[in-house]
Design a protein around this motif. Structure first.
Motif, short mmCIF file in Angstrom:
data_model
loop_
_atom_site.label_atom_id
_atom_site.label_comp_id
_atom_site.label_asym_id
_atom_site.label_seq_id
_atom_site.Cartn_x
_atom_site.Cartn_y
_atom_site.Cartn_z
N ARG A 219 0.82 -1.21 0.00
CA ARG A 219 0.00 0.00 0.00
C ARG A 219 0.86 1.26 0.00
N GLU A 220 2.03 1.10 0.55
CA GLU A 220 2.92 2.25 0.73
C GLU A 220 3.55 2.63 -0.61
N ASN A 221 3.68 3.94 -0.89
CA ASN A 221 4.31 4.29 -2.15
C ASN A 221 5.43 5.32 -2.03
N ASN A 222 5.73 5.66 -0.78
CA ASN A 222 6.82 6.61 -0.60
C ASN A 222 8.12 5.90 -0.20
N ILE A 223 8.25 4.65 -0.66
CA ILE A 223 9.46 3.89 -0.29
C ILE A 223 10.20 3.43 -1.54
N LYS A 224 11.43 3.01 -1.29
CA LYS A 224 12.30 2.52 -2.37
C LYS A 224 11.61 1.45 -3.20
N ASN A 225 11.91 1.49 -4.48
CA ASN A 225 11.27 0.55 -5.39
C ASN A 225 12.04 -0.77 -5.46
N LEU B 281 13.10 -6.21 1.07
CA LEU B 281 12.99 -5.30 2.21
C LEU B 281 12.78 -6.10 3.49
N PHE B 282 11.92 -7.09 3.37
CA PHE B 282 11.64 -7.95 4.52
C PHE B 282 12.91 -8.64 5.01
N LEU C 18 22.81 -1.36 -2.16
CA LEU C 18 23.18 -0.11 -2.85
C LEU C 18 21.95 0.77 -3.09
N GLU C 19 20.86 0.13 -3.47
CA GLU C 19 19.62 0.87 -3.69
C GLU C 19 19.13 1.51 -2.38
N LEU C 20 19.23 0.77 -1.30
CA LEU C 20 18.75 1.26 -0.01
C LEU C 20 19.54 2.47 0.50
N ILE C 21 20.84 2.42 0.32
CA ILE C 21 21.64 3.50 0.91
C ILE C 21 21.70 4.74 0.04
N LYS C 22 21.23 4.59 -1.21
CA LYS C 22 21.21 5.73 -2.12
C LYS C 22 20.32 6.82 -1.55
N THR D 174 16.74 3.26 11.68
CA THR D 174 17.66 2.94 10.58
C THR D 174 16.91 2.40 9.38
N PHE D 175 16.08 1.42 9.65
CA PHE D 175 15.36 0.77 8.55
C PHE D 175 14.44 1.75 7.83
N LEU D 176 13.71 2.54 8.61
CA LEU D 176 12.78 3.50 8.00
C LEU D 176 13.51 4.52 7.14
N GLU D 177 14.66 4.95 7.63
CA GLU D 177 15.45 5.91 6.86
C GLU D 177 15.94 5.28 5.55
N LEU D 178 16.34 4.03 5.63
CA LEU D 178 16.87 3.36 4.45
C LEU D 178 15.83 3.15 3.35
N ILE D 179 14.62 2.80 3.76
CA ILE D 179 13.62 2.47 2.73
C ILE D 179 12.93 3.70 2.17
N LYS D 180 13.14 4.84 2.83
CA LYS D 180 12.54 6.08 2.35
C LYS D 180 13.05 6.41 0.96
N ARG D 181 12.16 6.78 0.10
CA ARG D 181 12.57 7.07 -1.29
C ARG D 181 13.40 8.34 -1.36
#
Lengths: 190, 190
Positions: free
Chosen positions: A136-142, A148-149, B185-189, A183-190
């Motif tokens: 559902r989330e769309n503001n995260i890394k593609n 991600l899990f 690499l994608e995550l840390i970008k 850490t995780f939230l920061e990483l997956i943020k687009r």
DNA sequence: CAACTCATTGAGTATGTACTCATTGTAATT
DNA sequence: AATTACAATGAGTACATACTCAATGAGTTG
């Protein structure tokens, strides 16, 4: 109506399982039947009246634990609809069983086959809820959700497995839970 | 000039260590002295001529391994100055010792104290190179380097520890190495 | 209350494995 | 050539631990 005997038998069985849970949490799965029997206040032979072998005791215990943990994760995750809450719920449940859970992941390779299945089941439940929320989330890394899990699980397990380095005295998740989430939230943020 | 005897003794010792490395890689650290002796083609007692106990053999072996692995990671990382190359070098080295390395991280909790120290040392070397390369980089997420490092280690170890799920037949890193790098690499970008 | 059932007991058994040591044969030394 | 040193041997020991089973005594039944 249960007879006095039935009750006693059930109690003894429960007592053995509970004690084993405690002992294994503290000493790991190489703890002996002698220790468990003594701590449970029953004689050595009683264990084998209730379980045909140590392996069976271990499997029952881990099975039971897996069921409880699985259903707790399920319940806690069910109502969450944003990532942060989901992660928090996940960590909260793990934190409640931290000691035993660490033993489980640390000594998994030596456990009987059945025990490993239990573990996979727990992962599956967590993965399921991840999928539901992440899609559902769309503001995260593609990236595929399962990657991600795996990153999340890897991070959490890494801290748990290295508790002796990160946090030898206090529970790891109590001390580092929010750091892990952050850490995780920061990483997956687009 | 070494005498014939000295040479033979050294060879026997080396043979035992090499065999133990192979056996432990295949069967894990619960493999017995009997198996190692047989496979090395020496008698049971010979092991104890060269090592005062199984623990000492284990410690020597893991110490040697740690030294080799550590220096390889160091060498491979030394010349790399971008993140991608560094990760690749790290995975390449681990891949070469994958089986033994998996046993090490999977059964670490049961190993003697010394063995764990070895492990920490390897981590430190990797962490050092991470720091060097990451500090220079500025197109990545603004997080403390050690958290990025832990995420990477967590991810890699997670795949290694769950080899039976991810890649039961072929080496994990051969199959998933590039996926791991790509994900990280994608995550840390930024 | 007598006969029976059965959960519990714990000393005893079986097994697996690390480690020992008197013996042996070969290399080194005299 | 004779003697000594010592690496290697492998049957034997010590010990830990899972598991057994005949005996026990409290609970249940008729």
């Amino acid at each position: 109506m249960k007879s006095k005997r039935q009750l006693q038998k059930e109690n003894t069985r429960k007592k053995i399982l509970e004690t084993a849970y405690q002992i294994y949490s503290e000493q790991g799965f190489s703890a002996t039947t002698a220790v468990i029997a003594k701590e449970a206040g029953v004689s050595h032979g009683t264990i084998f009246v209730h379980f045909s072998s140590l392996d069976e005791l271990l499997c029952c215990l881990i099975q039971d634990f897996g069921d409880v943990l699985g259903s707790e994760i399920h319940q806690q995750s069910e109502t969450k609809d944003n990532i942060e809450e989901l992660l928090k719920a996940h960590l909260d449940v793990l934190a409640r069983y931290e000691k035993f859970y660490i033993r489980l992941i640390a000594e998994r390779s030596l456990l009987p086959e059945d025990a490993r299945l239990t573990f996979s089941n727990i992962q599956s439940i967590a993965a399921y809820h991840f999928n539901k929320v992440f899609e559902r989330e769309n503001n995260i890394k593609n990236l595929p959700v399962h990657r991600l899990f795996n990153t999340w699980m890897g991070l959490v397990h890494y801290y748990l497995l290295n508790k002796d380095l990160f946090s030898p005295d206090t529970p790891v998740l109590e001390r580092y839970g929010s750091e892990l989430m952050e850490t995780f939230l920061e990483l997956i943020k687009r």
